[in-house]
Design an enzyme around this catalytic site. Sequence first.
Site, PDB file in Angstrom:
ATOM      1  N   ASP A 401       0.818  -1.206   0.000  1.00 11.92           N
ATOM      2  CA  ASP A 401       0.000   0.000   0.000  1.00 11.92           C
ATOM      3  C   ASP A 401       0.856   1.263   0.000  1.00 11.92           C
ATOM      4  O   ASP A 401       1.914   1.308   0.624  1.00 11.92           O
ATOM      5  CB  ASP A 401      -0.903  -0.012   1.243  1.00 11.92           C
ATOM      6  CG  ASP A 401      -1.827   1.176   1.326  1.00 11.92           C
ATOM      7  OD1 ASP A 401      -2.664   1.330   0.415  1.00 11.92           O
ATOM      8  OD2 ASP A 401      -1.713   1.961   2.287  1.00 11.92           O
ATOM      9  N   GLU A 454       1.143  -0.596  -5.133  1.00 17.36           N
ATOM     10  CA  GLU A 454       0.169   0.464  -5.389  1.00 17.36           C
ATOM     11  C   GLU A 454       0.979   1.759  -5.446  1.00 17.36           C
ATOM     12  O   GLU A 454       1.273   2.371  -4.423  1.00 17.36           O
ATOM     13  CB  GLU A 454      -0.893   0.537  -4.288  1.00 17.36           C
ATOM     14  CG  GLU A 454      -2.007   1.508  -4.629  1.00 17.36           C
ATOM     15  CD  GLU A 454      -2.376   2.465  -3.498  1.00 17.36           C
ATOM     16  OE1 GLU A 454      -3.313   3.245  -3.688  1.00 17.36           O
ATOM     17  OE2 GLU A 454      -1.717   2.444  -2.446  1.00 17.36           O
TER      18      GLU A 454
END
Length: 732
Positions: A401, A454
């Site tokens: 993330d 990401e």
Amino acid sequence: MRPAADLGDEDRGRLLSGGHHDPHSLLGAHPVRGGVQLRVLRPHATAVTILAKGLRTELHDDGDGFFSGVLPLRTMPEYRLLVAYPDHAEGYETDDPYRFLPALGDLDLHLIGEGRHEELWNALGAHPLTHQGVTGTRFTVWAPNARGVRVVGDFNYWDGTGFPMRSLGSTGVWELFLPGVGEGALYKFEIMRPDGSHTLRADPMARATEVPPANASVVTRSRHEWTDHEWMAHRGDRPVHEAPLSVYEVHLASWRPGLTYRQLAEQLPRYVRELGFTHVEFMPVAEHPFGGSWGYQVTGFYAPTSRMGSPDDFRFLVDSLHRAGIGVLVDWVPAHFPRDDWALAEFDGRPLYEHGDPSRAAHPDWGTLEFDYGRKEVRNFLVANAVYWCEEFHIDGLRVDAVASMLYLDYSREDGQWSPNEHGGRENLDAVAFLQEMNATVYRRCPGVVTIAEESTAWDGVTRATHHVGHGGFGGLGFGLKWNMGWMHDSLGYIEHEPVHRKFHHNEMTFSMVYAYSENYVLPISHDEVVHGKRALVSKMPGDWWQQRANHRAYLGFMWAHPGKQLLFMGQEFAQGAEWSEGHGPDWWLLDPSYAAEPDHRGVRDLVRELNTVYAGTPALWQQDTVPDGFDWVDGGAAEDNVLAFLRFDRDGAPLLAVSNFSPVVRHGFRLGVPGSVPVWSEVLNTDEERFGGSGVVNADPVKTEQAESHGRRTSVTLTLPPLATLWLRPA
């Protein structure tokens, strides 16, 4: 027995205050002139008796909970303690924690000191074990700035006065073996900060926790027996970028609210397998105090959230998915952590896991703290954590993330709020080195695992190998795949426009092919796109309800045919109209036939099943995702018609023709150039089929290739294009 030597006010005060670095040198049994001296610290005890072979002797009460005496013995006895309290005069028999040698080895300490302990979870934390013939739990914690550390738990009524830990030298590790403490015990560490104040902290390495909002750590040991041997042996047979990858993103706590891990194991694998997804991706499962963070503010990096069961229950869920032939990806959050005063923030009284510079430590967007990637022990904590999830829970991939927030020193910061790196640039060199080490370590230790970034910027080389230097002078970050945020943003921007206006935005659907091979991409329609006022996928679409669903189906057909892997968030597979809420999850009632006789939502779900089925059986759609040979535009410029047509090829040259008509009109006799090597084409998927909720405009008969030039090719086909639909054709 004669009295022991006086302890001294300084040592006595440091032990009682919890500020002694070497309690084992003062407590327990030690040879002295004339015998063996024993000293015990047991606050609130009324008497302490030494029990050994042929020996039963009561120690002298020295006050403040200290009991001592010198036994006229030549050798150290193996002894136990009988400790009496006001409410239990006959006493409790127990082993003395201070008669044991350190239960952590020199190699572990050396690797910790080097920041290279790849199995850190086996060295730090709470571990039930047998030590010197006695069963108990070894507690270890890294707290280099602490003046003292004590273990507190339900086994000592949360009073750690009698349980100080010893410092194991320059590593900053503290250790204590507690006999008789076993699985299920609750514990924390009581730390004396450098200023003499105390703080009570959960274990950063805890492998299980209490159910939030309670936050104590739990002693645990895995007893799960894995049954996924076949899956683990073969998951790495084919490189992930050359294999089908269709991901169903799930928030476990709200997929079916109230289900435990084991109950999910009964339902989730069956549902995902029926829909044909190759993988599930779990939003973060590491322990987090606030459910509304969806798991992205982690306090227990080594503990699956206890909201749905134990760590072994989570293992059972992963095992069940593997037996169903479904891979498991997990969101991993090494970018930041929350400021809760019982967790990582200023853990031992000073910045430890976070950067020492407050401007570098504070995350500007989320009110959290950023890790200090330049500190070797912190980097080790995170690298080992990545390995831990893959090895201990058989996770098949980590979706990392917020990588962009890690890579840039000026991320969400204005001028004057950040300082450049040593070369004058804005890149966080420590974060780059950490990500490279993490990826290299995971790929070396865990065959078949994929890491997915990401990353929302144009950083060069996210999925390039770490030893390959790119244009910016950095080696590749070493990820296997990267979310294509540009494709997601552009394509959603296009599809949200009314069809009459789409011709002005046609390039938003074609621009992705300009950079399609710069990285290995995943096309994500994730939870981020269906919350906070962004609307659910079907609700983004213009027009009436029929047109919204048609747009939704056409978009998914385009997405599944586009180069790159696919990811779809739960609820979007059946065109849920409401935004996702972690409070109630998907609106499953929409699939109930009693709600609607027409296949409004069931039809979309059936389409997703068909997309996945045809996709998995068509190598042209995934075998050459990352090389130009796998794609060729037929017509990328039909802006006035809102039509996009392209060919996909497998490694042997077998093609698939994908055509999307993003206008609400039927286009008859639409000519497209195709390879002359294919005499007849057959429609294998059409999002306008009636069974999917469409109008039923299909090319039912095989389509013959004609000797008519079109789109730069000598041969072509003429098709009927359904309204707001995507169709796929393969050689008949």
